[in-house]
Design an enzyme around this catalytic site. Structure first.
Site, PDB file in Angstrom:
ATOM      1  N   VAL A 105      16.581 122.188  50.553  1.00  0.00           N
ATOM      2  CA  VAL A 105      17.613 121.891  51.149  1.00  0.00           C
ATOM      3  C   VAL A 105      18.349 123.254  51.166  1.00  0.00           C
ATOM      4  O   VAL A 105      18.540 123.872  50.204  1.00  0.00           O
ATOM      5  CB  VAL A 105      18.482 120.672  50.693  1.00  0.00           C
ATOM      6  CG1 VAL A 105      19.733 120.475  51.684  1.00  0.00           C
ATOM      7  CG2 VAL A 105      17.643 119.573  50.620  1.00  0.00           C
ATOM      8  N   CYS A 106      18.937 123.795  52.320  1.00  0.00           N
ATOM      9  CA  CYS A 106      19.718 124.655  52.368  1.00  0.00           C
ATOM     10  C   CYS A 106      19.170 125.967  51.780  1.00  0.00           C
ATOM     11  O   CYS A 106      18.020 126.302  52.170  1.00  0.00           O
ATOM     12  CB  CYS A 106      21.027 124.500  51.887  1.00  0.00           C
ATOM     13  SG  CYS A 106      22.518 125.871  52.270  1.00  0.00           S
ATOM     14  N   THR A 107      19.903 126.595  50.876  1.00  0.00           N
ATOM     15  CA  THR A 107      19.235 127.774  50.263  1.00  0.00           C
ATOM     16  C   THR A 107      18.240 127.398  49.149  1.00  0.00           C
ATOM     17  O   THR A 107      17.719 128.381  48.347  1.00  0.00           O
ATOM     18  CB  THR A 107      20.472 128.939  49.644  1.00  0.00           C
ATOM     19  OG1 THR A 107      21.175 127.974  48.638  1.00  0.00           O
ATOM     20  CG2 THR A 107      21.220 129.341  50.804  1.00  0.00           C
ATOM     21  N   THR A 118      16.277 128.036  56.590  1.00  0.00           N
ATOM     22  CA  THR A 118      17.302 127.856  55.568  1.00  0.00           C
ATOM     23  C   THR A 118      18.743 127.998  56.536  1.00  0.00           C
ATOM     24  O   THR A 118      18.674 127.857  57.475  1.00  0.00           O
ATOM     25  CB  THR A 118      17.243 128.939  54.482  1.00  0.00           C
ATOM     26  OG1 THR A 118      18.293 128.629  53.463  1.00  0.00           O
ATOM     27  CG2 THR A 118      17.550 130.308  54.886  1.00  0.00           C
ATOM     28  N   ALA A 137      17.756 123.277  56.847  1.00  0.00           N
ATOM     29  CA  ALA A 137      18.913 124.362  57.111  1.00  0.00           C
ATOM     30  C   ALA A 137      19.954 123.591  56.201  1.00  0.00           C
ATOM     31  O   ALA A 137      19.641 122.974  55.333  1.00  0.00           O
ATOM     32  CB  ALA A 137      19.434 124.215  58.460  1.00  0.00           C
TER      33      ALA A 137
END
Length: 319
Positions: A106-108, A126, A159
Site C-alpha cells: 500500500v502506498c510507498t 505507488t 497507490a
C-alpha cells in the site's frame, strides 16, 4: 478455510495503510456470517514493540518479525523516510516474502518490495508523489503512475492510502465473491469499489490548474457542463482567445490538449452515471456530450480500458 493476513509494522508507518486493508479483511467474517471464515489478521513489527505511526498513533503488534506466522496475504504498508526499522522489514522480506501466496503493498510499501527485489521485471504503482523516485531508483520495475492499484501475478501494489482499501476489496471479491465485497464496502461506507485501472486523480486534478483566470474558468466550465458544446472554437470564445492561441495556451498551462481534457472529464462523468444511475447507455452518452453511444464507447475504452456496458455490470451495485 480461514486465510491468514500478516500486516508489517514499523516506526513511521502510515496508519491508514494499516487500518484500511485490516478493516476490509476483518469485515469478511461479518459479511460471510461466519466468525471462523474470512481472514485472520495479525501484525508484526521488527522487535515486537509498539510502533509510532507517521501521524503519532501508537500501534501494538501481535508479535515480532521472528515470530510472525506464515501468511496467505502479506501486506506491506507505506511510511515516512528510511531507517533501521524499514531496513529490518526489507531484510525480513528478502528472506520470508516469497513464502506468502500474495504480496501486497500500500502506498510507498512498494518501495520496500522493490528494495527487497520482488518488483524487478514487474509492473507496479505507488503514491503519485513517489512514482518518479521509484522508477529512478529501481529501473528494473515498470512503474505505472496512473492506476489506483496494479496486479502482476501474485504481487499487487496500490497507490496512496485509500487505494489500499480498493485493493483489499478486490482480493476479498476474488476469494469470496462480489456480494461479500460489496457488503463490506457498504459497511465501511465506501460507496463502491473502484476498478484498479481508475486514475489516481479525477480528470480535474490530473491536469494542472491554469495560471490565467480565463483558462481556469474554461476548466471549471468543462467540469460543470460536460454535455455542452466543448469544441475548441466554443471554449476559445469563452476564454476570449482565438482557437489557435487558446489551444496552445491551454496545453502549455495544463499539460494536456483541450480535447484530451474534455474527454477525461466526460468519461469520468459517464463512469459516475454508470455506477450511480439506471440511465441507459444512450442517455448516459447524451448527458456526457456524446452524440452516439458508439462515440462514448470508443472514448470509454480508450480511457478506462473496458466498454461502458461491461463497466456497469462489474461496478454498479445491485438494486
Amino acid at each position: 478455510m480461514q486465510r491468514t493476513v500478516l500486516v508489517l509494522l514499523f516506526d513511521g508507518v502510515q496508519s491508514l495503510d494499516v487500518t484500511g486493508p485490516t478493516e476490509v479483511f476483518n469485515g469478511a467474517s461479518y459479511a460471510l456470517g461466519d466468525p471462523t471464515g474470512g481472514y485472520r489478521v495479525r501484525t508484526a513489527a521488527p522487535d515486537g514493540r509498539p510502533v509510532r505511526t507517521s501521524s503519532g498513533l501508537l500501534l501494538v503488534p501481535d508479535t515480532d518479525l521472528a515470530g510472525a506466522p506464515s501468511a496467505h496475504v502479506l501486506v506491506v504498508p507505506g511510511g515516512d523516510g528510511e531507517g533501521p526499522a524499514q531496513e529490518s522489514v526489507v531484510a525480513w522480506l528478502r528472506e520470508h516474502g516469497a513464502g506468502a501466496e500474495r504480496l501486497v503493498s500500500v502506498c510507498t510499501g512498494a518501495v520496500l518490495l522493490a528494495r527487497a527485489g520482488f518488483l524487478d521485471g514487474r509492473r507496479a504503482t505507488t503514491h503519485w508523489a513517489y512514482c518518479d523516485a521509484l522508477a529512478r531508483e529501481h529501473p528494473a520495475v515498470t512503474v505505472d503512475p496512473d492506476p489506483i492499484f496494479v496486479r502482476d501475478g501474485a504481487i499487487a501494489t496500490s497507490a496512496g492510502v485509500t487505494a489500499g482499501i480498493d485493493l483489499a476489496l478486490a482480493l476479498v471479491e476474488e476469494d469470496h465473491g462480489r456480494e461479500v465485497a460489496l457488503t463490506i464496502a457498504r459497511h465501511l461506507v465506501v460507496y463502491l469499489r473502484r476498478p484498479g485501472n481508475q486514475a489516481q486523480f479525477s480528470a480535474a486534478l490530473a491536469a494542472q490548474t491554469a495560471s490565467r483566470a480565463p483558462l481556469r474558468e474554461v476548466q471549471r466550465w468543462v467540469v460543470e457542463h460536460p454535455a455542452a458544446d466543448l469544441s475548441v472554437d466554443a471554449l476559445a470564445a469563452r476564454a476570449a482567445l482565438s482557437p489557435r492561441h487558446f489551444a496552445r495556451a491551454f496545453r502549455a498551462e495544463t499539460g494536456v490538449t483541450p480535447g484530451r481534457y474534455v474527454e477525461r472529464v466526460r468519461v469520468e462523468h459517464a463512469r459516475r452515471l454508470l455506477e450511480e444511475t439506471a440511465d441507459g447507455i444512450e442517455e448516459v452518452s447524451r448527458r456526457c456530450g456524446y452524440r452516439t453511444p458508439e462515440a462514448l464507447r470508443r472514448a470509454f475504452v480508450r480511457t478506462v480500458g473496458a466498454p461502458p456496458a461491461d463497466y456497469r455490470r462489474r461496478f454498479r451495485p445491485p438494486s
